[in-house]
Design a protein around this motif. Structure first.
Motif, PDB file in Angstrom:
ATOM      1  N   ASN A 133       0.814  -1.079   0.071  1.00 45.68           N
ATOM      2  CA  ASN A 133       0.028   0.049   0.026  1.00 45.68           C
ATOM      3  C   ASN A 133       1.088   1.179  -0.032  1.00 45.68           C
ATOM      4  O   ASN A 133       1.442   1.723   0.952  1.00 45.68           O
ATOM      5  CB  ASN A 133      -0.792   0.050   1.350  1.00 45.68           C
ATOM      6  N   ALA A 134       1.201   1.695  -1.158  1.00 43.22           N
ATOM      7  CA  ALA A 134       2.294   2.934  -1.148  1.00 43.22           C
ATOM      8  C   ALA A 134       1.785   4.045  -1.515  1.00 43.22           C
ATOM      9  O   ALA A 134       0.539   4.276  -2.213  1.00 43.22           O
ATOM     10  CB  ALA A 134       2.911   2.499  -2.718  1.00 43.22           C
ATOM     11  N   ASP A 135       1.980   5.175  -0.587  1.00 44.49           N
ATOM     12  CA  ASP A 135       1.777   6.467  -0.759  1.00 44.49           C
ATOM     13  C   ASP A 135       2.889   7.397  -0.794  1.00 44.49           C
ATOM     14  O   ASP A 135       3.864   7.485   0.002  1.00 44.49           O
ATOM     15  CB  ASP A 135       0.990   6.779   0.564  1.00 44.49           C
ATOM     16  N   LEU A 136       3.313   7.609  -2.097  1.00 42.45           N
ATOM     17  CA  LEU A 136       4.566   8.240  -2.514  1.00 42.45           C
ATOM     18  C   LEU A 136       4.543   9.627  -2.822  1.00 42.45           C
ATOM     19  O   LEU A 136       5.138  10.252  -3.683  1.00 42.45           O
ATOM     20  CB  LEU A 136       5.141   7.533  -3.517  1.00 42.45           C
ATOM     21  N   HIS A 137       3.540  10.339  -2.341  1.00 46.33           N
ATOM     22  CA  HIS A 137       3.458  11.836  -2.630  1.00 46.33           C
ATOM     23  C   HIS A 137       2.493  12.400  -1.162  1.00 46.33           C
ATOM     24  O   HIS A 137       1.243  12.151  -1.014  1.00 46.33           O
ATOM     25  CB  HIS A 137       2.691  12.088  -3.657  1.00 46.33           C
ATOM     26  N   CYS A 138       3.529  13.323  -0.299  1.00 45.70           N
ATOM     27  CA  CYS A 138       2.460  13.830   0.796  1.00 45.70           C
ATOM     28  C   CYS A 138       3.467  14.783   1.247  1.00 45.70           C
ATOM     29  O   CYS A 138       4.781  14.742   0.952  1.00 45.70           O
ATOM     30  CB  CYS A 138       1.998  12.899   1.950  1.00 45.70           C
ATOM     31  N   HIS A 139       2.901  15.816   2.169  1.00 49.25           N
ATOM     32  CA  HIS A 139       3.667  16.848   2.560  1.00 49.25           C
ATOM     33  C   HIS A 139       3.630  17.210   4.075  1.00 49.25           C
ATOM     34  O   HIS A 139       2.608  16.588   4.573  1.00 49.25           O
ATOM     35  CB  HIS A 139       3.218  18.116   1.881  1.00 49.25           C
ATOM     36  N   SER A 140       4.754  17.679   4.684  1.00 43.47           N
ATOM     37  CA  SER A 140       4.994  18.001   6.098  1.00 43.47           C
ATOM     38  C   SER A 140       4.984  19.488   6.329  1.00 43.47           C
ATOM     39  O   SER A 140       5.157  20.353   5.333  1.00 43.47           O
ATOM     40  CB  SER A 140       6.090  17.105   6.874  1.00 43.47           C
ATOM     41  N   ASN A 141       5.266  19.941   7.235  1.00 38.58           N
ATOM     42  CA  ASN A 141       5.138  21.180   7.847  1.00 38.58           C
ATOM     43  C   ASN A 141       6.712  21.632   7.487  1.00 38.58           C
ATOM     44  O   ASN A 141       7.158  22.852   7.734  1.00 38.58           O
ATOM     45  CB  ASN A 141       5.003  21.588   9.326  1.00 38.58           C
ATOM     46  N   ILE A 142       7.448  21.015   6.733  1.00 38.51           N
ATOM     47  CA  ILE A 142       8.825  21.350   6.389  1.00 38.51           C
ATOM     48  C   ILE A 142       8.621  22.131   5.194  1.00 38.51           C
ATOM     49  O   ILE A 142       9.592  23.081   4.772  1.00 38.51           O
ATOM     50  CB  ILE A 142       9.789  20.136   6.052  1.00 38.51           C
ATOM     51  N   SER A 143       7.347  21.907   4.393  1.00 41.97           N
ATOM     52  CA  SER A 143       6.757  22.782   3.418  1.00 41.97           C
ATOM     53  C   SER A 143       5.769  23.354   3.601  1.00 41.97           C
ATOM     54  O   SER A 143       5.657  24.061   4.587  1.00 41.97           O
ATOM     55  CB  SER A 143       7.056  21.967   1.795  1.00 41.97           C
ATOM     56  N   ASP A 144       4.812  22.826   2.787  1.00 43.40           N
ATOM     57  CA  ASP A 144       3.277  23.510   2.878  1.00 43.40           C
ATOM     58  C   ASP A 144       2.331  22.593   3.769  1.00 43.40           C
ATOM     59  O   ASP A 144       1.012  22.848   3.456  1.00 43.40           O
ATOM     60  CB  ASP A 144       2.502  24.285   1.719  1.00 43.40           C
ATOM     61  N   GLY A 145       2.708  21.417   4.153  1.00 42.75           N
ATOM     62  CA  GLY A 145       1.860  20.758   4.960  1.00 42.75           C
ATOM     63  C   GLY A 145       1.725  21.312   6.350  1.00 42.75           C
ATOM     64  O   GLY A 145       2.496  22.338   6.615  1.00 42.75           O
ATOM     65  N   THR A 146       0.598  20.668   7.374  1.00 37.82           N
ATOM     66  CA  THR A 146       0.628  21.545   8.644  1.00 37.82           C
ATOM     67  C   THR A 146       1.106  20.317   9.987  1.00 37.82           C
ATOM     68  O   THR A 146       1.155  20.760  10.865  1.00 37.82           O
ATOM     69  CB  THR A 146      -0.910  21.465   8.788  1.00 37.82           C
ATOM     70  N   LEU A 147       1.642  18.954   9.426  1.00 35.36           N
ATOM     71  CA  LEU A 147       1.930  18.213  10.397  1.00 35.36           C
ATOM     72  C   LEU A 147       3.248  17.990  10.223  1.00 35.36           C
ATOM     73  O   LEU A 147       4.067  18.046   9.119  1.00 35.36           O
ATOM     74  CB  LEU A 147       1.037  16.665  10.062  1.00 35.36           C
ATOM     75  N   SER A 148       4.064  17.384  11.389  1.00 29.96           N
ATOM     76  CA  SER A 148       5.379  17.118  11.428  1.00 29.96           C
ATOM     77  C   SER A 148       5.519  15.836  10.508  1.00 29.96           C
ATOM     78  O   SER A 148       4.806  15.416  10.274  1.00 29.96           O
ATOM     79  CB  SER A 148       5.879  17.080  12.629  1.00 29.96           C
ATOM     80  N   PRO A 149       6.806  15.716   9.855  1.00 25.47           N
ATOM     81  CA  PRO A 149       7.134  14.294   9.359  1.00 25.47           C
ATOM     82  C   PRO A 149       6.933  13.245  10.402  1.00 25.47           C
ATOM     83  O   PRO A 149       6.071  12.421   9.812  1.00 25.47           O
ATOM     84  CB  PRO A 149       8.556  14.700   9.060  1.00 25.47           C
ATOM     85  N   GLU A 150       6.906  13.237  11.443  1.00 25.12           N
ATOM     86  CA  GLU A 150       6.704  11.955  12.457  1.00 25.12           C
ATOM     87  C   GLU A 150       4.988  12.047  12.457  1.00 25.12           C
ATOM     88  O   GLU A 150       4.739  10.820  12.333  1.00 25.12           O
ATOM     89  CB  GLU A 150       7.270  12.426  14.092  1.00 25.12           C
ATOM     90  N   ASP A 151       4.423  13.044  12.387  1.00 23.56           N
ATOM     91  CA  ASP A 151       2.974  12.954  12.505  1.00 23.56           C
ATOM     92  C   ASP A 151       2.486  12.345  11.193  1.00 23.56           C
ATOM     93  O   ASP A 151       1.351  11.634  11.228  1.00 23.56           O
ATOM     94  CB  ASP A 151       2.349  14.146  13.061  1.00 23.56           C
ATOM     95  N   VAL A 152       2.957  12.867  10.097  1.00 16.63           N
ATOM     96  CA  VAL A 152       2.520  12.387   8.883  1.00 16.63           C
ATOM     97  C   VAL A 152       2.803  10.842   8.846  1.00 16.63           C
ATOM     98  O   VAL A 152       2.070  10.046   8.330  1.00 16.63           O
ATOM     99  CB  VAL A 152       3.326  12.978   7.705  1.00 16.63           C
ATOM    100  N   ALA A 153       4.097  10.536   9.351  1.00 22.22           N
ATOM    101  CA  ALA A 153       4.421   9.129   9.389  1.00 22.22           C
ATOM    102  C   ALA A 153       3.302   8.183   9.995  1.00 22.22           C
ATOM    103  O   ALA A 153       2.941   7.157   9.872  1.00 22.22           O
ATOM    104  CB  ALA A 153       5.641   8.894   9.961  1.00 22.22           C
ATOM    105  N   ALA A 154       2.933   8.679  11.301  1.00 19.23           N
ATOM    106  CA  ALA A 154       1.821   7.942  11.999  1.00 19.23           C
ATOM    107  C   ALA A 154       0.506   7.973  11.463  1.00 19.23           C
ATOM    108  O   ALA A 154      -0.092   6.894  11.680  1.00 19.23           O
ATOM    109  CB  ALA A 154       1.783   8.725  13.464  1.00 19.23           C
TER     110      ALA A 154
END
Length: 291
Positions: free
Chosen positions: A11-32
Motif C-alpha cells: 500500500n504505497a503512498d509516494l506523495h505527501c507533505h509535512s510542515n517542512i514545506s506547506d503541510g501542517t503536520l510534522s514528518p513524524e505525525d505524517v508518518a504516524a
C-alpha cells in the motif's frame, strides 16, 4: 541498508507533505497517520526541500514502514508551474541539495509581491499573516496565504481562496520562474533516484502541450508518472494509465496529502493502480529503505 521488497504489493503512498514545506503536520505525525491508514511503503515529498528526509526515514522505521526518499520540485514549463516528484535518491547528494536551495530562493520576493497585490484587493498584512502558517520561511507559498485568508473570514476554505484570489488571472496571483524541467530531472537521476511527473491532470495543458511535456520529460531521462493521485478524478486514472503505457513510463501512486481537514484524499486511501502498468517501486527495489 536497502533490501529487496516482498512479493506482496505494498500500500504505497509516494506523495505527501509535512510542515517542512506547506503541510501542517510534522514528518513524524505524517508518518504516524500513514501507518494508521495502512501504508506500508511511504515517501515524504516536501516542496523543493529534503530537510525532513532523515526524520521521515527514522519515523517510518520506528513504525515498521518501508521508505523511499522523496521531494517535489517546482519547474516552469510552457509558462506554467509543473511539479516533478523525485523518489529513491541519495538525500545527502550535494548537487540536489544546491539545486533545491536555488529553487527556493525566489519564494520570499514572490510572497511579498503577492501580499502587495492582495492589499490592493482589500486584504492587508497578508505577508505577515501567511508567516504564521509557515514551518519553513524559505518555503512560503500560496497555501500559507490561503490559510491566512480563511482565518480573516473572507473565504470558507483554501479552495475558495485559490478560486477567488490566488489562481492565475486572480488579484493575488504572482508568477514565479522555477527550475527548468531538464535540471529537475537531472538532479534527481544523478542522485540515484527516479523522476516522476506529479498529478499531470492538474496543469490544464492542451493535448499538444501535454504531449510536449511528456516527450521532453522522457528525453531528459524522466521515467515515471503519477497515475493514481488525490489530484485526479477516476476517469483520469485511466487516462494517465494510457499515457504511461504510450510513453513506457513507470506508474506512481500518492495522495498529495497536506492536512487532515484541507486535503481531499487521506494518506493510504487511494485505489490500486490500473492493470498492465509497472509500479515505480518495482524499479526502486534496491533503493527502498526497509523497516
Amino acid at each position: 541498508m536497502p533490501m529487496p521488497m516482498s512479493n506482496v504489493a505494498p500500500n504505497a503512498d509516494l506523495h505527501c507533505h509535512s510542515n517542512i514545506s506547506d503541510g501542517t503536520l510534522s514528518p513524524e505525525d505524517v508518518a504516524a497517520r500513514a501507518h494508521r491508514n495502512g501504508v506500508t511503503l511511504w515517501s515524504l515529498t516536501d516542496h523543493d526541500e529534503i530537510g525532513g528526509q532523515h526524520r521521515a526515514r527514522a519515523a517510518a522505521a520506528a513504525l515498521g514502514m518501508d521508505y523511499l526518499t522523496g521531494t517535489e520540485i517546482s519547474v516552469t514549463f510552457l509558462h506554467k508551474t509543473v511539479h516533478i516528484v523525485g523518489l529513491g535518491f541519495d538525500a545527502d547528494d550535494a548537487q540536489l541539495q544546491q539545486g533545491l536551495a536555488d529553487t527556493r530562493g525566489g519564494r520570499e520576493r514572490r510572497a511579498r509581491d503577492m501580499a502587495d497585490e492582495l492589499a490592493k484587493a482589500g486584504i492587508p498584512n497578508a505577508f505577515e499573516g501567511a508567516l504564521k502558517y509557515v514551518g519553513n520561511p524559505d518555503l512560503i507559498s500560496r497555501t500559507h496565504f490561503a490559510r491566512y485568508i480563511v482565518e480573516t473570514g473572507r473565504c470558507a476554505d483554501p479552495h475558495e481562496v485559490f478560486r477567488r484570489y490566488l489562481a492565475e488571472g486572480k488579484p493575488g496571483f504572482v508568477p514565479h520562474r522555477w527550475a527548468s524541467l531538464k535540471d529537475a530531472v537531472h538532479w534527481i537521476t544523478e542522485a540515484g533516484g527516479i523522476a516522476v511527473i506529479a498529478h499531470p491532470g492538474r496543469y490544464d495543458f492542451t493535448p499538444n502541450e501535454e504531449y510536449a511535456l511528456f516527450s521532453e520529460f522522457k528525453n531528459h531521462g524522466g521515467r515515471g508518472v503519477e497515475v493514481v493521485t488525490g489530484s485526479h478524478t477516476v476517469p483520469e486514472y485511466q487516462e494517465y494509465a494510457d499515457m504511461a503505457r504510450e510513453f513506457d513510463l513507470l506508474a506512481s501512486r500518492g495522495s498529495d496529502f497536506h492536512d487532515p481537514t484541507e486535503s481531499h484524499t487521506d494518506l493510504g486511501t487511494l485505489p490500486e493502480l490500473p492493470a498492465r502498468l509497472t509500479p515505480v517501486w518495482e524499479a526502486l527495489t534496491e533503493r527502498v529503505l526497509r523497516a
